[in-house]
Write a protein that holds these residues in place. Structure first.
Motif, PDB file in Angstrom:
ATOM      1  N   ALA A 112      25.454  56.983   6.250  1.00 42.03           N
ATOM      2  CA  ALA A 112      26.092  57.346   7.515  1.00 42.03           C
ATOM      3  C   ALA A 112      24.989  57.455   8.552  1.00 42.03           C
ATOM      4  O   ALA A 112      23.834  57.101   8.294  1.00 42.03           O
ATOM      5  CB  ALA A 112      26.845  58.671   7.374  1.00 42.03           C
ATOM      6  N   THR A 113      25.338  57.920   9.729  1.00 41.79           N
ATOM      7  CA  THR A 113      24.335  58.248  10.744  1.00 41.79           C
ATOM      8  C   THR A 113      24.267  59.764  10.863  1.00 41.79           C
ATOM      9  O   THR A 113      25.173  60.477  10.415  1.00 41.79           O
ATOM     10  CB  THR A 113      24.697  57.644  12.112  1.00 41.79           C
ATOM     11  N   ALA A 114      23.198  60.243  11.485  1.00 42.68           N
ATOM     12  CA  ALA A 114      23.061  61.682  11.677  1.00 42.68           C
ATOM     13  C   ALA A 114      24.226  62.231  12.495  1.00 42.68           C
ATOM     14  O   ALA A 114      24.732  63.326  12.229  1.00 42.68           O
ATOM     15  CB  ALA A 114      21.728  61.992  12.359  1.00 42.68           C
ATOM     16  N   GLY A 115      24.657  61.462  13.495  1.00 43.26           N
ATOM     17  CA  GLY A 115      25.781  61.895  14.315  1.00 43.26           C
ATOM     18  C   GLY A 115      27.066  62.016  13.512  1.00 43.26           C
ATOM     19  O   GLY A 115      27.861  62.937  13.728  1.00 43.26           O
ATOM     20  N   GLU A 116      27.282  61.082  12.549  1.00 42.41           N
ATOM     21  CA  GLU A 116      28.489  61.147  11.723  1.00 42.41           C
ATOM     22  C   GLU A 116      28.448  62.350  10.784  1.00 42.41           C
ATOM     23  O   GLU A 116      29.489  62.946  10.481  1.00 42.41           O
ATOM     24  CB  GLU A 116      28.629  59.846  10.943  1.00 42.41           C
ATOM     25  N   ILE A 117      27.245  62.705  10.332  1.00 42.14           N
ATOM     26  CA  ILE A 117      27.119  63.897   9.491  1.00 42.14           C
ATOM     27  C   ILE A 117      27.576  65.133  10.263  1.00 42.14           C
ATOM     28  O   ILE A 117      28.356  65.954   9.771  1.00 42.14           O
ATOM     29  CB  ILE A 117      25.663  64.078   9.035  1.00 42.14           C
ATOM     30  N   LEU A 118      27.081  65.287  11.498  1.00 42.81           N
ATOM     31  CA  LEU A 118      27.462  66.454  12.307  1.00 42.81           C
ATOM     32  C   LEU A 118      28.947  66.426  12.648  1.00 42.81           C
ATOM     33  O   LEU A 118      29.609  67.470  12.663  1.00 42.81           O
ATOM     34  CB  LEU A 118      26.618  66.500  13.577  1.00 42.81           C
ATOM     35  N   GLU A 119      29.463  65.228  12.911  1.00 45.50           N
ATOM     36  CA  GLU A 119      30.899  65.105  13.207  1.00 45.50           C
ATOM     37  C   GLU A 119      31.734  65.523  11.997  1.00 45.50           C
ATOM     38  O   GLU A 119      32.769  66.175  12.141  1.00 45.50           O
ATOM     39  CB  GLU A 119      31.211  63.663  13.614  1.00 45.50           C
ATOM     40  N   GLN A 120      31.276  65.135  10.799  1.00 41.80           N
ATOM     41  CA  GLN A 120      31.989  65.501   9.587  1.00 41.80           C
ATOM     42  C   GLN A 120      32.034  67.020   9.406  1.00 41.80           C
ATOM     43  O   GLN A 120      33.012  67.581   8.913  1.00 41.80           O
ATOM     44  CB  GLN A 120      31.308  64.852   8.376  1.00 41.80           C
ATOM     45  N   LEU A 121      30.958  67.688   9.835  1.00 45.41           N
ATOM     46  CA  LEU A 121      30.901  69.151   9.748  1.00 45.41           C
ATOM     47  C   LEU A 121      31.566  69.829  10.937  1.00 45.41           C
ATOM     48  O   LEU A 121      31.551  71.061  11.029  1.00 45.41           O
ATOM     49  CB  LEU A 121      29.444  69.609   9.648  1.00 45.41           C
ATOM     50  N   ASP A 122      32.124  69.021  11.853  1.00 45.30           N
ATOM     51  CA  ASP A 122      32.771  69.546  13.058  1.00 45.30           C
ATOM     52  C   ASP A 122      31.811  70.362  13.899  1.00 45.30           C
ATOM     53  O   ASP A 122      32.150  71.408  14.454  1.00 45.30           O
ATOM     54  CB  ASP A 122      33.996  70.393  12.684  1.00 45.30           C
ATOM     55  N   ILE A 123      30.562  69.869  13.990  1.00 45.99           N
ATOM     56  CA  ILE A 123      29.540  70.522  14.806  1.00 45.99           C
ATOM     57  C   ILE A 123      29.434  69.783  16.129  1.00 45.99           C
ATOM     58  O   ILE A 123      29.170  68.577  16.152  1.00 45.99           O
ATOM     59  CB  ILE A 123      28.181  70.533  14.083  1.00 45.99           C
ATOM     60  N   ARG A 124      29.667  70.486  17.231  1.00 46.90           N
ATOM     61  CA  ARG A 124      29.647  69.886  18.556  1.00 46.90           C
ATOM     62  C   ARG A 124      28.326  70.224  19.249  1.00 46.90           C
ATOM     63  O   ARG A 124      27.978  71.404  19.376  1.00 46.90           O
ATOM     64  CB  ARG A 124      30.810  70.411  19.405  1.00 46.90           C
ATOM     65  N   LEU A 125      27.632  69.211  19.665  1.00 44.16           N
ATOM     66  CA  LEU A 125      26.381  69.423  20.393  1.00 44.16           C
ATOM     67  C   LEU A 125      26.665  69.481  21.886  1.00 44.16           C
ATOM     68  O   LEU A 125      27.485  68.728  22.398  1.00 44.16           O
ATOM     69  CB  LEU A 125      25.392  68.294  20.105  1.00 44.16           C
ATOM     70  N   GLU A 126      25.979  70.396  22.548  1.00 42.88           N
ATOM     71  CA  GLU A 126      26.129  70.525  23.991  1.00 42.88           C
ATOM     72  C   GLU A 126      24.814  71.008  24.560  1.00 42.88           C
ATOM     73  O   GLU A 126      24.256  72.005  24.079  1.00 42.88           O
ATOM     74  CB  GLU A 126      27.245  71.510  24.328  1.00 42.88           C
ATOM     75  N   GLU A 127      24.291  70.297  25.553  1.00 40.81           N
ATOM     76  CA  GLU A 127      22.994  70.639  26.124  1.00 40.81           C
ATOM     77  C   GLU A 127      23.013  72.072  26.645  1.00 40.81           C
ATOM     78  O   GLU A 127      23.921  72.483  27.357  1.00 40.81           O
ATOM     79  CB  GLU A 127      22.633  69.673  27.248  1.00 40.81           C
TER      80      GLU A 127
END
Length: 364
Positions: A112-127
């Motif tokens: 996967a990609t790192a972004g897909e890993i975070l998406e799978q964990l439902d982790i939202r990044l926000e500056e």
């Protein structure tokens, strides 16, 4: 978000899988119905490894075994035929760790990609709220660690004394060696406003935003009897109220105190003579041994001599360099004993500095 992260950690025995939703292991027959007596050349992809293998075998598992590729218990493969070329792709099980401070969650994936890993964990990044330095488009690999960072800032005001100067004048009414205080001196006050940057509660940088003169120092004036000596003259009235006139251009180092060029008074408890070299991360972002951003003032030390976090003030013994305020945040294989490595922003500054003996003042 932190509570959500902790909830993930409580799911013991559960792993998260994605990447190959349906593994076509049984598809060995698709495009692989070959005549047993004919040789076939297979294109095999195993991560970054790509190889060709020619064999009479038609079973993909046998082909992989012949090619010397061992599958782990959880590893799989898929097959397809493109332009009459049979292809086998090995899917290795990967474990990716997502870390937030001292808490971690392990995720298993077949790619996967790192972004897909975070998406799978439902982790939202926000500056400004939750960030990561990891490239979100980067392909995962076994053992990969994705650090989550919660940035924060703080503004602090520090008030320091501005030392006054003492000026002397000749008073012919006084006897030789006699002195009389005409104007008692008093220190001024200066306020520094500093912005401190944190990641997950740990300081990574600080910037001095401004300085404000709260009270100008009052110069002391002392009259002396005429003894043939002429000391500094009394400043003009216009200079008497000027804060800048009280700021020395070079640091004044006295017993246990350092008055910097800005007028800040530092106290030190110890001083060391060291051999100093220089280094730079010009062109890329370096990370120190303590996890902070490499920058001017973050220097490398032998932590058995100067512990991490020690605040210092550094000057070269030849008087050519005033490195100034520094913090022990990094180390190096060659930095052993009374050695330090000073960070500069540019490589040409490092070459110019070279190797010099310096005095390190350990601040209180």
């Amino acid at each position: 978000m932190l509570e959500k992260f902790r909830t993930l950690l409580r799911r013991k025995g559960r792993s998260i899988h994605w990447g190959v939703a349906v593994l076509a292991i049984a598809a060995a027959g698709i495009g692989f119905a070959q005549v047993a007596s004919a040789q076939n050349t297979y294109l095999i992809t195993d991560g970054d490894q790509i190889l060709f293998h020619t064999t009479y075998a038609t079973d993909p598992a046998a082909v992989l075994q012949e090619a010397g590729l061992q599958l782990g218990e959880d590893d799989t493969f898929t097959t397809e035929t493109v332009n009459d070329i049979p292809k086998i792709r090995v899917n290795r099980l990967q474990t990716v760790t997502v870390r937030y401070g001292d808490q971690t969650a392990d995720v298993t994936t077949y790619g996967a990609t790192a972004g897909e890993i975070l998406e799978q964990l439902d982790i939202r990044l926000e500056e400004g709220r939750l960030e990561t330095r990891q490239n979100l488009q980067a392909e995962t690999y076994d053992g990969m660690v994705i650090d989550l960072l919660f940035p924060s800032t703080e503004l602090i005001d520090r008030t320091m004394f501005l030392p006054h100067e003492t000026f002397y004048t000749i008073d012919p009414t006084l006897s030789a060696g006699e002195e009389r205080t005409v104007v008692p001196g008093s220190p001024g006050e200066i306020q520094y406003t500093t912005q401190i940057f944190y990641e997950n509660g740990k300081e990574v940088d600080r910037v001095n935003l401004k300085k404000t003169i709260l009270k100008a120092p009052v110069h002391a004036v002392v009259a002396q009897g005429s003894d043939g000596l002429r000391r500094e003259e009394v400043p003009s009235s216009s200079d008497q109220g000027s804060a800048d006139s009280a700021l020395p251009q070079d640091p004044v180092i006295a017993q246990n105190t350092i008055t910097t060029a800005s007028g800040e008074v530092l106290t030190y408890k110890e001083k060391l003579t060291v051999e100093a070299t220089a280094y730079s991360c010009e062109g890329y972002e370096g990370i120190t041994a303590t996890g902070t951003r490499a920058r001017y003032g973050a220097i490398a030390v032998d932590p058995s001599v100067i512990p991490y976090g020690t605040e210092m003030y550094i000057v070269s013994n030849d008087g050519a360099y005033i490195y100034g305020y520094a913090v022990a945040e990094d180390c190096g294989g060659a930095i052993v004993g009374n050695r330090v490595d000073l960070y500069f922003d540019r490589m040409d500054e490092c070459w110019e500095f070279g190797r010099r003996d310096c005095t390190v003042y350990i601040l209180d």
